[in-house]
Design an enzyme around this catalytic site. Structure first.
Site, short mmCIF file in Angstrom:
data_model
loop_
_atom_site.label_atom_id
_atom_site.label_comp_id
_atom_site.label_asym_id
_atom_site.label_seq_id
_atom_site.Cartn_x
_atom_site.Cartn_y
_atom_site.Cartn_z
N ASP A 242 55.45 39.41 -4.53
CA ASP A 242 55.15 39.24 -3.11
C ASP A 242 55.40 37.77 -2.80
O ASP A 242 54.62 36.90 -3.19
CB ASP A 242 53.70 39.63 -2.76
CG ASP A 242 53.40 39.47 -1.27
OD1 ASP A 242 54.33 39.11 -0.51
OD2 ASP A 242 52.25 39.69 -0.87
N LYS A 386 48.82 48.20 -5.08
CA LYS A 386 48.63 46.86 -5.65
C LYS A 386 47.20 46.46 -5.39
O LYS A 386 46.72 46.50 -4.25
CB LYS A 386 49.66 45.85 -5.14
CG LYS A 386 49.60 45.46 -3.69
CD LYS A 386 50.44 44.19 -3.48
CE LYS A 386 50.10 43.50 -2.19
NZ LYS A 386 50.72 42.19 -2.05
#
Ligand code: PGA
Ligand code: ZN
Length: 418
Positions: A242, A386
């Site tokens: 990310d 996640k």
């Protein structure tokens, strides 16, 4: 009639960063049947629904949530008492109408989501079903492949690393339990590698290690060393990033690794990484308004990598529709508090899947013992979740809930093999 909401109660509790947040209790026929705690982000997208904070600097540094709590116990309660608790859509639509704003700024998305999730739990309890089953209905559950954020940077750490999250994704395993174990062993292997190099310091907000590193690419090298150090191959465990690039996007470009990069530079940078490292997924590779950068990257590399919109879509159908039109991404990150109700979250996920996109259910960097997202991921068959490193109870609680669900649900498959 049985099953009607008889009361909503709410209070201020604390999240994993020691910030106040909203907890809601849902009573049905006089009994407490559902409870939920709302999470909170740090690298928050500009288009997220509004998180209502009191702004009084003398209390919790301005972050108090007494107004949101009050909105639950007064206005929302008044509107939903008497509704059937397992009619989630009716409850959520009632709140949306009561709020009457496009970004939930009237009631606060934290107030609304707390109520929405507490009712979801109560609906499951009323029907005597586990939450994941209440969500999946007639469908089977699907265990998600976890993305474990083992190396933290960006807004979640005080290091010099720009990329916010380096995650391992154990997608080449037969069961959730095996996949999770491999991911956890990789976390321990990373610790050993960093210790060897004298880089072991604190951990970031999501439980991953947070070393200073000379370059972002060095983080990728450590990930590979950790995967192999744990005795696994990069075929079994891949890397998910990310980048959270909105955080370092300025007027003149992306300030990354001491340089100022254009969108085209970033496309090339990620392309180089894809050639060298086992990267399966890149989230927020481009800023929340850089639709062209997103579309260029997804067009060029979308067949090789999952391109996930978080700040870009903020779990909202309107932004997602725009992204679908432009071919901006091939997956959506799912955060319930970005949109503010369970029903709207489900609608956005449905829009994503019906357009061939993946969904990745996600925690926030500010979390709690609330494990709703674990059941949510299984019940919606998202296929991916996640929820941080396997460290600190706010993260581990979700993995433990998934392990409990895995006693009943065995389906587990890589989202990249169709
Ligand atoms: P946040 O980070 O919860 O701080 O927004 C998580 C993410 O960006 O995915
Ligand atoms: Zn993100």
């Amino acid at each position: 009639m049985v099953g009607q909401i008889s009361n909503l109660d709410a209070r201020t509790v604390l999240d994993s960063r020691g910030q106040p947040t909203v907890e809601v209790d849902c009573y049905v026929d006089g009994k407490l049947l559902g409870r939920a705690i709302v999470p909170s982000g740090a690298s928050t997208g500009a288009y997220e629904a509004l998180e209502l904070r009191d702004g009084d600097p003398s209390i919790y540094l301005g972050k108090g949530v007494t107004k949101a709590v009050q909105n639950v116990t007064q206005r929302i309660k008044k509107a939903v008492v008497g509704l059937q608790v397992d009619e989630q859509r009716t409850i959520d639509e009632t709140m949306i109408e009561l709020d009457g704003t496009p970004n939930k700024s009237n009631l606060g998305a934290n107030a609304m989501l707390g109520a929405s999730m507490a009712c979801l739990h109560a609906g499951a309890a009323l029907n005597g079903r586990p939450l994941w089953k209440h969500i999946s209905g007639d469908n089977e559950g699907l265990m998600p492949v976890p993305m474990l954020n083992i190396l933290n940077g960006g807004a979640h750490a005080t290091s010099n690393v720009d990329v916010q999250e380096f995650m391992v994704m154990p997608h080449g395993f037969e069961t959730f339990q095996e996949g999770l174990r491999a991911g956890v062993e990789t976390y321990h292997a990373l610790k050993a590698e960093l210790k060897k190099d004298g880089l072991l310091g604190g951990i970031g907000d999501e439980g991953g290690f947070a070393p200073n590193l000379p370059t972002n690419e060095e983080g990728l090298k450590y990930m590979v060393r950790a995967i192999e150090g744990a005795g696994y191959s990069t075929e079994e465990i891949g890397i998910a990033l990310d980048v959270a690039s909105t955080e370092f996007q300025k007027e003149d470009g992306y300030h990354m690794g001491g340089e100022v990069l254009s969108s085209d530079d970033l496309v090339d940078l990620y392309g180089g990484w894809l050639d060298t490292y086992p990267i399966l997924s890149i989230e927020d590779g481009f800023g929340e308004d850089d639709w062209d950068g997103w579309a260029a990257f997804t067009k060029k590399y979308g067949h090789r990598v999952q391109s996930v919109g978080d700040d870009l879509f903020v779990t909202q159908s309107k932004r997602l529709s725009q992204g679908i039109e432009l071919g901006a991404a091939n997956a959506m990150l799912v955060k319930l508090n970005q949109v503010g109700t369970v029903t709207e979250t489900l609608a956005s996920m449905e829009l994503a899947t019906s357009n061939g996109m993946n969904n990745v259910v996600s925690h926030r960097s500010g979390e709690s013992e609330d494990v709703t997202i674990a059941d949510f991921a299984v019940g919606t068959r998202a296929g991916q979740i996640k929820t941080g490193a396997p460290a600190r109870s706010d993260r581990v609680a979700k993995y433990n809930q998934l392990l409990r669900i895995a006693d009943e649900v065995s389906a587990y498959k890589s989202p990249f093999k169709r």
